[in-house]
Enzyme design. Structure first.
Site, PDB file in Angstrom:
ATOM      1  N   ASN A   1      -4.459   0.536   8.891  1.00 54.83           N
ATOM      2  CA  ASN A   1      -3.243   1.352   8.909  1.00 54.83           C
ATOM      3  C   ASN A   1      -3.133   2.081  10.238  1.00 54.83           C
ATOM      4  OD1 ASN A   1      -1.167   3.153   8.490  1.00 54.83           O
ATOM      5  ND2 ASN A   1      -1.793   3.685   6.427  1.00 54.83           N
TER       6      ASN A   1
ATOM      7  N   ILE B   1       4.177  11.442   2.261  1.00 54.22           N
ATOM      8  CA  ILE B   1       3.067  11.771   1.368  1.00 54.22           C
ATOM      9  C   ILE B   1       1.884  12.282   2.197  1.00 54.22           C
ATOM     10  CG2 ILE B   1       1.497  10.894  -0.426  1.00 54.22           C
ATOM     11  CD1 ILE B   1       4.511  10.808  -1.216  1.00 54.22           C
ATOM     12  N   GLY B   2       1.614  11.598   3.314  1.00 51.56           N
ATOM     13  CA  GLY B   2       0.530  12.058   4.183  1.00 51.56           C
ATOM     14  C   GLY B   2      -0.830  11.497   3.813  1.00 51.56           C
TER      15      GLY B   2
ATOM     16  N   SER C   1       0.834  -1.199   0.000  1.00 50.60           N
ATOM     17  CA  SER C   1       0.000   0.000   0.000  1.00 50.60           C
ATOM     18  C   SER C   1       0.874   1.257   0.000  1.00 50.60           C
ATOM     19  CB  SER C   1      -0.890   0.005   1.237  1.00 50.60           C
ATOM     20  OG  SER C   1      -1.678   1.165   1.259  1.00 50.60           O
TER      21      SER C   1
ATOM     22  N   CYS D   1       1.090   4.726  10.044  1.00 50.07           N
ATOM     23  CA  CYS D   1       1.659   5.744   9.159  1.00 50.07           C
ATOM     24  C   CYS D   1       2.383   6.784   9.997  1.00 50.07           C
ATOM     25  CB  CYS D   1       0.581   6.419   8.320  1.00 50.07           C
ATOM     26  SG  CYS D   1       1.297   7.720   7.289  1.00 50.07           S
TER      27      CYS D   1
END
Lengths: 304, 258
Positions: free
Chosen positions: A127, A71-72, A21, A130
Site C-alpha cells: 500500500n 478511515i486512516g 482492501s 493511501c
C-alpha cells in the site's frame, strides 16, 4: 473446465473477483453473510506494524455516485492480524492478499516479512497509495524512485509475490508502474482512491474531519479504466483492476482494459452480496459475448 | 441473523415536521432481536445516492411480520424514501447492531427513558417491552419545538411522559436534563438515545446510575467492515475503540468517550 479461472503470480483464482482492501475488513462481517470460499480471493484491510486508530470522525461522506473516506488505515496491528484475523480466515478455502502499510520503509519490511509467512497469505499488496495518512502511504506512491526502493526492499523479505497498489493521484501513472516493475513487483493493483473533498453548505467547512478523503465508487470508474488501459500497455506484469466496480458488466470493462482480475470496493457497502452476485452472473455474460473463458477478455482493448 | 430483504411499504405518514413514520412488512422482522437495532435501507436502485441509510426501528410485530420505522426526511436519501408510495418495495439490510436489553430492568423497578429528536423512536419498542414485564417507565422526550413533537400519545399510553422543547413551544422549555433537574425522577436504570451532547449531559447527570446509551455516527457499510463509525472508548488500551454499527449502537454508560 472452470471458465472463470485465472492464474496470477501466487494466485490460482477460481474466479477473478475479490473484495478490495479497506472495503471488507478482515472478512469476518461478510463471512456471516455468505460463504467466503466463493470469492476468487480476499484483499484484507491494510496491516501496519502497530495498532492504528485512524482518523477522527466523520470519516465518510457521500458524493455524486461516489463516496469519500478518510478511515486512516485503522487496524489492530501486525501481531493481532496474524494471530486473530488470519487464523480465523484460515477456515475458509480462499486465497488471501495481505495489504501491507507503514510509515517508513522499515515498517513495511517488518510487516511484509512476517505476514508473508502466514500459511494462508498467497500474495502481498504493497500500500503505497493511501491518501489519508500523513506518513508513508501516498508519499511512496507518487515518487517513482521511492516506490521502486520500497518495492525492492519488500521483495527481498517477502516469501510470496508482491503486488503494488498504485495511486491515481499522479500526473503519469505509467512512470510509477514501470518503476515498480523494474524493482521486481510481481503485479500491480490499481487504482486506489482519488483525493477529493466535500464542503458542508451550511458551514463551508469540509464534511470529513480529515479535510480531504479518498473518492471511490462508480464515479471513479472511467478514471480507473483509463489508467488500467495505460498501465497494461506500459508493463508486462499483471494488473488487478479496481475503481467503481458494481456489476458483472464492469468486470468485462476492466478485463478488456487490461486487468487480469478485478477487485470490488465501495459496492460491498451498497450491496454486501455484490461479490457472489457478480461471480454467479459471469458465465451467462461470457455466453452472451460468445466467449469460452474469462481470460479471453483480458486486454481486448489493445487488439489491433 | 442479518438478511437482505425486499420489504413492502404498508403505510407511510408524516407525524411531525419532516418526520415520517413508515411501516414495512417482510420476513426480516423475524430476525429482530432487541429494541434499538436498526436497518440499512437502499433508497434507490441507481447509484445516486449511493449509500444505504441507517434507520432505527421504532417498533416491530413478529406475528404480523411488520416493523415501524421513524426517520427525519432531511437529506436527499431520506426524502426519496419518504416519497415512496404504499406497496412499493425497498431493499432493506438488517437487523443491524446490538440494541437495548429489557433484561437490564426487573419487575417493580422504574426505568427512565430519555430521547432527543430522532433518537426518540428506538425507545418506543423498549418502553413497550419494559412495561410488558412490569417495569414502570418514565419518558422524557426532547424536541426542538412543538412542530417536531411526535409519539407523545403513544408513549403516554405506556407511562408518565414529559415533553421538553428547546423553544418552549410545547411542554417544558429547555433540555431534557433541565426537566430532570427541576423534577427529579427516582429510577434504577436509564436508557437514552439522541444527539451526542444530550447523551453526554445525561451520562454526567446520572454518573452513579446504571445506564445505556444509543449512539449515532456516520456509517459506510453498517455491518462493521468499513471502520467509518468508530468511537474512542474511555477504557483505552484494552479496547481503544468501538464500532457504532456492529458493537453498538447501544453501549453501557462509561464505555464510549463522549
Amino acid at each position: 473446465m472452470n471458465r472463470l479461472a485465472v492464474e496470477l503470480p501466487g494466485l490460482s483464482l477460481k474466479n477473478p473477483i475479490m473484495p478490495a482492501s479497506g472495503c471488507f475488513g478482515f472478512g469476518k462481517e461478510f463471512g456471516n453473510l455468505y460463504d467466503l470460499s466463493q470469492l476468487g480471493a480476499i484483499m484484507i484491510k491494510a496491516t501496519t506494524l502497530e495498532t492504528r486508530f485512524g482518523n477522527p470522525t466523520p470519516r465518510v461522506a457521500e458524493t455524486a455516485a461516489g463516496m469519500l473516506n478518510a478511515i486512516g488505515l485503522q487496524n489492530p496491528g501486525l501481531e493481532r492480524v496474524m494471530t486473530e484475523e488470519l487464523t480465523r480466515l484460515a477456515q475458509h478455502d480462499v486465497p488471501i492478499i495481505a495489504n501491507v502499510a507503514g510509515s517508513e520503509t522499515e515498517d513495511y519490511v517488518q510487516v511484509a516479512e512476517a505476514i508473508s509467512k502466514a500459511p494462508n497469505v498467497n500474495a502481498l499488496e504493497l500500500n503505497i497509495s493511501c491518501p489519508n495518512v500523513k506518513c508513508g502511504g501516498i508519499a511512496f506512491g507518487t515518487d517513482p524512485n521511492l516506490a521502486a526502493e520500497l518495492t525492492s526492499a519488500v521483495k527481498e523479505v517477502s516469501t510470496v509475490p508482491v503486488y503494488v497498489k498504485l495511486s491515481p493521484n499522479v500526473s503519469d501513472i505509467t512512470l510509477i508502474a514501470k518503476a515498480v516493475e523494474a524493482a521486481g513487483a510481481d503485479g500491480i493493483t490499481m487504482i486506489n482512491t482519488l483525493v477529493g473533498m466535500r464542503l458542508d453548505r451550511k458551514t463551508g467547512k469540509p464534511v470529513i474531519a480529515n479535510g480531504t478523503g479518498g473518492l471511490s465508487g462508480p464515479a471513479v470508474k472511467p478514471v480507473a479504466i483509463r489508467m488500467v488501459y495505460e498501465v497494461s500497455k506500459a508493463v508486462n506484469i499483471p494488473i488487478i483492476g479496481m475503481g467503481g466496480v458494481t456489476d458483472e458488466g464492469d468486470v468485462i470493462d476492466f478485463l478488456s482494459a487490461g486487468a487480469s482480475a478485478v477487485a470490488v470496493g465501495t459496492a460491498n457497502f451498497v450491496n454486501p452480496f455484490v461479490c457472489p452476485e457478480i461471480i454467479h452472473a459471469l458465465p451467462a455474460l461470457l455466453d452472451e459475448l460468445g466467449l469460452e473463458t474469462i481470460t479471453e477478455l483480458i486486454g481486448r482493448s489493445h487488439a489491433v | 441473523m442479518i438478511v437482505q430483504n425486499r420489504m413492502a411499504i404498508c403505510s407511510t405518514r408524516q407525524i411531525a415536521d419532516n418526520i415520517i413514520e413508515m411501516v414495512l412488512t417482510g420476513n426480516l422482522v423475524n430476525e429482530i432481536a432487541s429494541p434499538g437495532q436498526f436497518v440499512h435501507i437502499r433508497v434507490t436502485d441507481t447509484f445516486e445516492p449511493l449509500l444505504r441509510r441507517p434507520i432505527s426501528i421504532a417498533s416491530f410485530d413478529k406475528v404480523k411480520e411488520q416493523m415501524t420505522l421513524i426517520f427525519r426526511a432531511e437529506g436527499r436519501g431520506t426524502q426519496l424514501l419518504a416519497a415512496k408510495q404504499i406497496d412499493a418495495e425497498v431493499d432493506v439490510l438488517g437487523p443491524l447492531g446490538n440494541g437495548f436489553s429489557a433484561d437490564n430492568s426487573v419487575k417493580g423497578e422504574t426505568a427512565l427513558l430519555i430521547g432527543g429528536g430522532i433518537g426518540v423512536p428506538p425507545l418506543y419498542q423498549l418502553s413497550k417491552e419494559l412495561t410488558a414485564k412490569g417495569v414502570k417507565c418514565v419518558h422524557i422526550l426532547g424536541f426542538q419545538s412543538a412542530a417536531a413533537v411526535f409519539y407523545e400519545e403513544e408513549f403516554a399510553a405506556l407511562g408518565e411522559t414529559r415533553i421538553v422543547t428547546a423553544d418552549g413551544s410545547a411542554g417544558e422549555q429547555g433540555f431534557v436534563t433541565d426537566s430532570l433537574a427541576r423534577n427529579p425522577v427516582d429510577f434504577t436504570t436509564y436508557y437514552t438515545c439522541g444527539p451526542t451532547p444530550m447523551l453526554h449531559a445525561v451520562q454526567q447527570a446520572f454518573h452513579d446510575k446504571q445506564g445505556f446509551l444509543s449512539f449515532e455516527q456516520r456509517m459506510g457499510c453498517g455491518i462493521g467492515a468499513c471502520f467509518a463509525c468508530v468511537c474512542e472508548t474511555q477504557t483505552g488500551q484494552d479496547m481503544p475503540y468501538v464500532k457504532v454499527c456492529s458493537d453498538g449502537p447501544v453501549f453501557p454508560a462509561g464505555v464510549v468517550a463522549i
